[in-house]
Design an enzyme around this catalytic site. Structure first.
Site, short mmCIF file in Angstrom:
data_model
loop_
_atom_site.label_atom_id
_atom_site.label_comp_id
_atom_site.label_asym_id
_atom_site.label_seq_id
_atom_site.Cartn_x
_atom_site.Cartn_y
_atom_site.Cartn_z
N HIS A 195 23.55 -33.74 48.80
CA HIS A 195 24.41 -33.43 47.41
C HIS A 195 26.00 -33.97 47.77
CE1 HIS A 195 25.36 -29.10 47.81
NE2 HIS A 195 25.26 -29.51 49.03
N ASP B 128 23.41 -27.49 55.79
CA ASP B 128 23.76 -27.09 54.55
C ASP B 128 22.68 -26.34 54.00
OD1 ASP B 128 23.75 -26.90 51.76
OD2 ASP B 128 24.59 -29.05 51.46
N GLN C 24 20.37 -24.44 49.45
CA GLN C 24 18.93 -24.29 48.79
C GLN C 24 18.16 -23.57 49.53
OE1 GLN C 24 18.37 -25.09 45.35
NE2 GLN C 24 20.46 -25.92 45.07
N LYS D 276 23.34 -18.62 44.67
CA LYS D 276 22.09 -19.38 44.71
C LYS D 276 21.06 -18.39 45.53
CE LYS D 276 23.73 -24.05 44.17
NZ LYS D 276 23.64 -25.36 44.31
N CYS E 80 24.14 -33.97 41.11
CA CYS E 80 25.24 -34.09 42.11
C CYS E 80 24.79 -34.75 43.34
CB CYS E 80 26.04 -32.96 42.67
SG CYS E 80 26.85 -31.89 41.34
#
Length: 405
Positions: free
Chosen positions: A122, A199, A202, A225, A363
């Site tokens: 993203h 990253d 998620q 999240k 994104c």
């Protein structure tokens, strides 16, 4: 086995009607809902001991500081970092990645070096590295994505070289659900002397994460999240690496001593946390971590896989809809495309039935361009979703497809 009825009682926002229908919330990749314990922690701070941290000499300041630092310890345990000094508080994954780009990049990246990302990132894991490469004269390399949404790891091998200074990849794609083989990525990067940033925006809510077992150098996550508040995030960094990095921003708390001639900087992690922090949300984040821990990440992952398989099996049977992203390893995300129905129309018509999904490019515009589409209709599931909600979603999709004929 999870007691879903009991879990759902912990999330007051789920018990409402939208457009005359019970809410079915499938936009968890954008943000998760918050259990009542998190909401009460926010209320409790502002009602009971609203005070600044680290510098006060009174009861409320001491209480706020203790609860604030308790979250650092909770995150250290949640990620299995060696010590809590390896946890830096930020505003979210985006700030965490920018922090690494502006500190690690300033210290270690020079002209001619290379940084590797992947085609399913993203924007937050693309733009900071582009900015750094432009500033330093470095080159950004991209691991391509296969038609099923998995990375082409054979090309990754070709991209790695002694010029590679950093590899920064997403653990789980927000747009496709693909789970990347991060252990293999990290091991191969380290073999050429490169550092690795993961990253975890998620993955943190879906998968057990052990940064020592992964052996990643940096790991970023966002609180909102992970069933916590917005505006809070964290960066894990190996202590020996963090200690070599310059400050990210200047201000109070990140210093040891300031004179007009020279400033000496605080130890890690405080060196990277200037100014008054996001105190209430940081304190409430601990409750979110405790909530997830109480359920169990293994149980969450198993249940969400059941939901993913259940939904995938039903949606695959709907003529006129295609699932983008069918990698062997996925988190509970299903991205839909159609040759006749725009994603926005799918989202709006489902919303009319009380069903919340996300539409657009998520994104991840380069990824959408790779597949020749403007966007998708994304269904992202959490452990508080149910098969009954998926049945309503499938019924709604079937009606929309039939309407568009």
């Amino acid at each position: 086995m999870l007691d879903i009825d009991k879990i759902r009682k912990d999330f007051p926002i789920l018990h409402q009607e939208v457009n005359g229908h019970p809410l079915a919330y499938f936009d968890n990749a954008a943000t998760t809902q918050k259990p009542i314990s998190v909401i009460e922690a926010l209320d409790g701070y502002y009602r009971g001991y609203n005070s600044n941290v680290h510098r006060g000499a009174h009861f409320m300041a001491d209480k706020a500081t203790r609860h604030f630092e308790d979250t650092r310890t909770a995150l250290q345990k949640f990620l299995n970092a060696k010590e809590d000094a390896e946890i830096v508080f930020t505003k979210g994954t985006t700030e965490s990645i920018n922090l690494v780009a502006q500190t690690f990049g300033k210290k270690f990246v020079k002209e001619g070096d290379e940084i590797i990302i992947s085609a399913i990132e993203h924007h937050a894991n693309i733009v900071p590295w582009q900015m750094l490469c432009e500033e330093k004269g470095a080159t950004l390399k991209v691991i391509p994505v296969l038609d099923n949404g998995a990375l082409d790891m054979s090309v990754y091998d070709e991209l790695l070289s002694e010029k590679t200074k950093l590899v920064s990849v997403v653990y789980a794609s927000n747009a496709l659900g693909t789970i990347n083989p991060v252990r293999e990525i990290i091991k191969k990067a380290h073999a050429v002397g490169a550092k690795v940033m993961i990253d975890g925006a998620q993955s943190s809510s879906h998968l057990p994460v052990d940064v020592q077992e992964l052996d990643c150098d940096f790991y970023a996550l966002s609180g909102h999240k992970l069933y916590g508040p917005t505006g809070f995030g964290a960066l894990f960094g190996k202590k020996e690496l963090l200690e070599q990095l310059p400050p990210f921003m200047g201000g109070g708390e990140m210093i040891k001593e300031v004179t007009f001639e020279k400033t000496t900087y605080n130890d890690v992690p405080f060196r990277f946390e200037p100014g008054t922090p996001n105190i209430a949300d940081t304190i409430a984040m601990r409750l979110a971590l405790e909530y997830v821990d109480a359920i169990g990440k293994d149980k969450i992952a198993a249940y969400e896989t059941e939901l993913l398989n259940y939904a995938t099996d039903k949606i695959e049977k709907i003529d006129g809809l295609n699932i983008l992203g069918t990698a062997p390893e996925k988190v509970s995300v299903i991205s839909l495309t159609s040759e006749t129905i725009h994603p926005y129309d799918l989202g709006m018509m489902l919303d009319a039935r009380g069903i919340a999904i996300r539409t657009g490019h998520h994104c991840a515009q380069p990824l959408m361009k790779r597949f020749g589409i403007e966007g998708t209709a994304r269904i992202s599931m959490s452990f508080y979703n149910t098969e009954a909600e998926i049945d309503r979603l499938v019924e709604g999709l079937e009606r929309i497809v039939k309407m568009f004929g």
